[in-house]
Design a protein around this motif. Structure first.
Motif, mmCIF file in Angstrom:
data_model
loop_
_atom_site.group_PDB
_atom_site.id
_atom_site.type_symbol
_atom_site.label_atom_id
_atom_site.label_comp_id
_atom_site.label_asym_id
_atom_site.label_seq_id
_atom_site.Cartn_x
_atom_site.Cartn_y
_atom_site.Cartn_z
ATOM 1 N N UNK A 191 0.831 -1.208 0.000
ATOM 2 C CA UNK A 191 0.000 0.000 0.000
ATOM 3 C C UNK A 191 0.869 1.263 0.000
ATOM 4 N N UNK A 192 0.388 2.284 -0.693
ATOM 5 C CA UNK A 192 1.027 3.609 -0.732
ATOM 6 C C UNK A 192 2.433 3.593 -1.335
ATOM 7 N N UNK A 193 2.763 2.529 -2.057
ATOM 8 C CA UNK A 193 4.086 2.440 -2.673
ATOM 9 C C UNK A 193 4.294 3.550 -3.704
ATOM 10 N N UNK A 194 3.187 4.013 -4.268
ATOM 11 C CA UNK A 194 3.262 5.042 -5.300
ATOM 12 C C UNK A 194 3.869 6.353 -4.839
ATOM 13 N N UNK A 195 3.927 6.577 -3.512
ATOM 14 C CA UNK A 195 4.503 7.838 -3.022
ATOM 15 C C UNK A 195 5.998 7.924 -3.349
ATOM 16 N N UNK A 196 6.625 6.782 -3.673
ATOM 17 C CA UNK A 196 8.046 6.798 -4.019
ATOM 18 C C UNK A 196 8.289 7.493 -5.354
ATOM 19 N N UNK A 197 7.235 7.706 -6.152
ATOM 20 C CA UNK A 197 7.352 8.452 -7.399
ATOM 21 C C UNK A 197 7.464 9.952 -7.156
ATOM 22 N N UNK A 198 6.940 10.401 -6.019
ATOM 23 C CA UNK A 198 6.798 11.837 -5.781
ATOM 24 C C UNK A 198 8.129 12.592 -5.788
ATOM 25 N N UNK A 199 9.178 12.121 -5.088
ATOM 26 C CA UNK A 199 10.429 12.901 -5.061
ATOM 27 C C UNK A 199 11.009 13.215 -6.432
ATOM 28 N N UNK A 200 11.077 12.218 -7.330
ATOM 29 C CA UNK A 200 11.660 12.472 -8.649
ATOM 30 C C UNK A 200 10.730 13.326 -9.497
ATOM 31 N N UNK A 201 9.415 13.154 -9.329
ATOM 32 C CA UNK A 201 8.461 13.956 -10.103
ATOM 33 C C UNK A 201 8.559 15.430 -9.719
ATOM 34 N N UNK A 202 8.623 15.698 -8.417
ATOM 35 C CA UNK A 202 8.726 17.085 -7.949
ATOM 36 C C UNK A 202 10.091 17.658 -8.326
ATOM 37 N N UNK A 203 11.147 16.847 -8.190
ATOM 38 C CA UNK A 203 12.490 17.330 -8.535
ATOM 39 C C UNK A 203 12.565 17.743 -9.999
ATOM 40 N N UNK A 204 11.951 16.947 -10.873
ATOM 41 C CA UNK A 204 11.985 17.284 -12.297
ATOM 42 C C UNK A 204 11.287 18.615 -12.579
ATOM 43 N N UNK A 205 10.187 18.871 -11.868
ATOM 44 C CA UNK A 205 9.475 20.127 -12.082
ATOM 45 C C UNK A 205 10.257 21.317 -11.528
ATOM 46 N N UNK A 206 10.901 21.129 -10.388
ATOM 47 C CA UNK A 206 11.743 22.196 -9.839
ATOM 48 C C UNK A 206 12.909 22.463 -10.786
ATOM 49 N N UNK A 207 13.520 21.393 -11.284
ATOM 50 C CA UNK A 207 14.617 21.513 -12.246
ATOM 51 C C UNK A 207 14.156 22.240 -13.509
ATOM 52 N N UNK A 208 12.975 21.860 -14.004
ATOM 53 C CA UNK A 208 12.438 22.488 -15.218
ATOM 54 C C UNK A 208 12.216 23.987 -15.006
ATOM 55 N N UNK A 209 11.616 24.330 -13.876
ATOM 56 C CA UNK A 209 11.364 25.749 -13.575
ATOM 57 C C UNK A 209 12.674 26.509 -13.391
ATOM 58 N N UNK A 210 13.653 25.836 -12.796
ATOM 59 C CA UNK A 210 14.966 26.467 -12.623
ATOM 60 C C UNK A 210 15.568 26.814 -13.983
ATOM 61 N N UNK A 211 15.458 25.878 -14.929
ATOM 62 C CA UNK A 211 15.997 26.119 -16.266
ATOM 63 C C UNK A 211 15.259 27.255 -16.964
ATOM 64 N N UNK A 212 13.953 27.291 -16.811
ATOM 65 C CA UNK A 212 13.162 28.339 -17.468
ATOM 66 C C UNK A 212 13.480 29.709 -16.883
ATOM 67 N N UNK A 213 13.609 29.778 -15.566
ATOM 68 C CA UNK A 213 13.797 31.070 -14.893
ATOM 69 C C UNK A 213 15.268 31.495 -14.856
ATOM 70 N N UNK A 214 16.171 30.565 -14.498
ATOM 71 C CA UNK A 214 17.572 30.930 -14.293
ATOM 72 C C UNK A 214 18.529 30.344 -15.314
ATOM 73 N N UNK A 215 18.174 29.201 -15.900
ATOM 74 C CA UNK A 215 19.060 28.571 -16.872
ATOM 75 C C UNK A 215 20.226 27.851 -16.223
ATOM 76 N N UNK A 216 21.155 27.398 -17.056
ATOM 77 C CA UNK A 216 22.359 26.746 -16.547
ATOM 78 C C UNK A 216 23.340 27.792 -16.036
ATOM 79 N N UNK A 217 24.190 27.386 -15.105
ATOM 80 C CA UNK A 217 25.207 28.284 -14.569
ATOM 81 C C UNK A 217 26.206 28.628 -15.674
ATOM 82 N N UNK A 218 26.302 29.896 -16.016
ATOM 83 C CA UNK A 218 27.150 30.325 -17.131
ATOM 84 C C UNK A 218 28.631 30.070 -16.846
ATOM 85 N N UNK A 219 29.042 30.202 -15.569
ATOM 86 C CA UNK A 219 30.448 29.973 -15.240
ATOM 87 C C UNK A 219 30.829 28.506 -15.413
#
Length: 227
Positions: A191-219
């Motif tokens: 039961x509730x095994x599906x919660x293990x998907x949440x960390x990578x799903x949220x991380x990908x969205x944070x990463x995506x937003x980071x790229x849209x707003x700030x991009x890769x580190x230029x240095x």
């Protein structure tokens, strides 16, 4: 650096597109394909099946696009791993496309099933079971193998290069590890095994937003280019 900034935004938007398309396809398709009378269900929900399949196809194109678009950035860090990442994401897209073909074939089968009637129902049900299994297997390999390998490569390169903050790529490592735990424990129907998907799903969205707003580190890009 404007070209790198543009690439980061495109990659971020592709990540968001892939996640949204996948999430909506699950909402539309899972109740139909999971029904006990799925052949009848798919034929009675043709529009929903077509839209859901189209969303999976969008997901497939988006994930392949991520691998292609980010390759020039990752190549400066490690060409072999960058190529491996692009290949894994393209393979993921291909496997998702196979899943779409299985779903649409199942839709056609369901329509023929209703026309044929009870006398030959078992033949359609057998073929339907094979199509469901084939589609599920393609999707499983796309997610459990191609996606997890690509996520591991990506977060390793991001962590080593500091293209994004290390806490973000470290989070990705944890998410991938939990995803592997999910697939190892899935046969036990916990039961509730599906919660293990949440960390990578949220991380990908944070990463995506980071790229849209700030991009890769230029240095970090400049440092890699100077090597």
């Amino acid at each position: 650096m404007s070209e790198n900034r543009k690439t980061a935004r495109i990659v971020g938007l592709l990540f968001i597109t892939a996640t949204v398309a996948y999430s909506l396809s699950v909402i539309l398709l899972d109740p139909i394909l999971g029904a006990s009378d799925y052949l009848t269900s798919v034929s009675e929900n043709e529009n929903q099946m077509v839209i859901g399949s189209f969303l999976v196809l969008i997901d497939a194109v988006a994930v392949a696009g991520i691998g292609i678009m980010i390759y020039p950035i990752l190549k400066k860090q490690n060409e072999a791993l960058a190529l491996g990442y692009a290949g894994a994401r393209i393979a993921e897209g291909v496997l998702f496309t196979i899943n779409v073909i299985a779903i649409l074939t199942l839709l056609a089968l369901g329509q023929e099933f209703l026309k044929a009637g009870t006398p030959v129902a078992s033949y359609y049900q057998t073929f339907g079971t094979i199509l469901l299994a084939a589609g599920d297997l393609a999707f499983l390999f796309g997610f459990a193998v191609a996606f997890t390998i690509s996520a591991l490569i990506l977060n390793y390169l991001l962590y080593r290069s500091r293209l994004v903050p290390r806490w973000l790529s470290g989070w990705g490592f944890i998410g991938v590890a939990l995803l592997w735990v999910y697939y190892l424990l899935e046969p036990f129907n916990i039961d509730l095994l599906g919660i293990l998907f949440i960390p990578i799903a949220v991380q990908e969205m944070v990463f995506a937003l980071w790229l849209v707003v700030k991009g890769f580190d230029s240095s970090a890009i400049a440092s890699a280019s100077a090597k």
